[in-house]
Design a protein around this motif. Structure first.
Motif, short mmCIF file in Angstrom:
data_model
loop_
_atom_site.label_atom_id
_atom_site.label_comp_id
_atom_site.label_asym_id
_atom_site.label_seq_id
_atom_site.Cartn_x
_atom_site.Cartn_y
_atom_site.Cartn_z
N ALA A 37 37.89 -4.74 9.33
CA ALA A 37 37.52 -6.03 8.73
C ALA A 37 37.84 -7.18 9.67
O ALA A 37 37.04 -8.12 9.81
N LYS A 38 38.99 -7.12 10.34
CA LYS A 38 39.34 -8.16 11.31
C LYS A 38 38.29 -8.26 12.40
O LYS A 38 37.91 -9.35 12.82
N GLY A 42 36.03 -11.72 12.74
CA GLY A 42 36.37 -12.54 13.90
C GLY A 42 37.58 -13.41 13.62
O GLY A 42 38.63 -12.93 13.21
N ASP A 43 37.42 -14.72 13.84
CA ASP A 43 38.53 -15.66 13.68
C ASP A 43 38.72 -16.16 12.26
O ASP A 43 39.63 -16.94 11.99
N LYS A 44 37.87 -15.74 11.33
CA LYS A 44 37.99 -16.22 9.95
C LYS A 44 39.25 -15.64 9.30
O LYS A 44 39.47 -14.43 9.35
N LEU A 67 37.26 3.34 -0.31
CA LEU A 67 38.30 2.41 -0.75
C LEU A 67 37.63 1.10 -1.14
O LEU A 67 36.70 0.65 -0.45
N THR A 68 38.10 0.48 -2.21
CA THR A 68 37.55 -0.81 -2.65
C THR A 68 38.68 -1.73 -3.08
O THR A 68 39.67 -1.28 -3.66
N ALA A 69 38.51 -3.02 -2.81
CA ALA A 69 39.48 -4.02 -3.24
C ALA A 69 38.86 -5.41 -3.08
O ALA A 69 37.93 -5.59 -2.28
N PRO A 70 39.37 -6.38 -3.81
CA PRO A 70 38.92 -7.76 -3.62
C PRO A 70 39.37 -8.28 -2.26
O PRO A 70 40.44 -7.90 -1.76
N ILE A 71 38.57 -9.16 -1.68
CA ILE A 71 38.91 -9.82 -0.43
C ILE A 71 38.53 -11.29 -0.57
O ILE A 71 37.49 -11.60 -1.16
N VAL A 72 39.38 -12.17 -0.08
CA VAL A 72 39.09 -13.60 -0.07
C VAL A 72 38.96 -14.02 1.39
O VAL A 72 39.91 -13.90 2.16
N ILE A 73 37.78 -14.48 1.75
CA ILE A 73 37.52 -14.91 3.11
C ILE A 73 37.67 -16.43 3.17
O ILE A 73 37.16 -17.14 2.31
N GLU A 74 38.38 -16.90 4.15
CA GLU A 74 38.71 -18.32 4.34
C GLU A 74 39.40 -18.91 3.10
O GLU A 74 38.94 -19.91 2.54
N PRO A 75 40.50 -18.28 2.65
CA PRO A 75 41.20 -18.76 1.45
C PRO A 75 41.71 -20.19 1.62
O PRO A 75 42.22 -20.56 2.67
N GLY A 76 41.53 -20.98 0.56
CA GLY A 76 42.02 -22.35 0.54
C GLY A 76 41.14 -23.35 1.27
O GLY A 76 41.40 -24.54 1.23
#
Length: 107
Positions: A37-38, A42-44, A67-76
């Protein structure tokens, strides 16, 4: 004599507990997914619950695990995006971490 026997049993059980780096197969799969995922993001910045990802691991019947799970991209940030992550991995003998076969970010 009992102490030596007890020590040998403990060492034997510790050797069966997982990989050299420690952790369950789910933990190792989650780590592979996180690394992948990283690379994709990238830099996000993002937040991913690796424990939830690890415990979600399910056998797909073809030698792979999902595998499944929630992900928050650019939190806040104003561009914050809450999604679900699906990561499919396959374990290969001799390799500590499994290979990521497929990854999807689902809106």
């Amino acid at each position: 004599m009992r102490t030596v026997l007890l020590l040998a049993i403990c060492i034997g059980l510790a050797g069966c507990g997982g990989s050299a780096g420690g952790g369950s197969k789910g933990d190792l799969a989650a780590k592979s997914c996180d690394v992948y995922a990283k690379g994709q993001l990238g830099d996000k910045p993002y937040q991913l619950d690796l424990a939830a990802l690890a415990t979600s691991m399910k056998d797909q019947g073809d030698g792979s695990m999902l595998l499944t799970a929630p992900i928050v991209i650019e939190p806040g940030l104003t561009a914050e995006s809450k999604q679900s992550l699906e990561c499919q991995v396959r374990f290969t003998e001799g390799k500590e971490l499994p290979d990521v076969i497929k990854m999807q970010f689902i809106w």
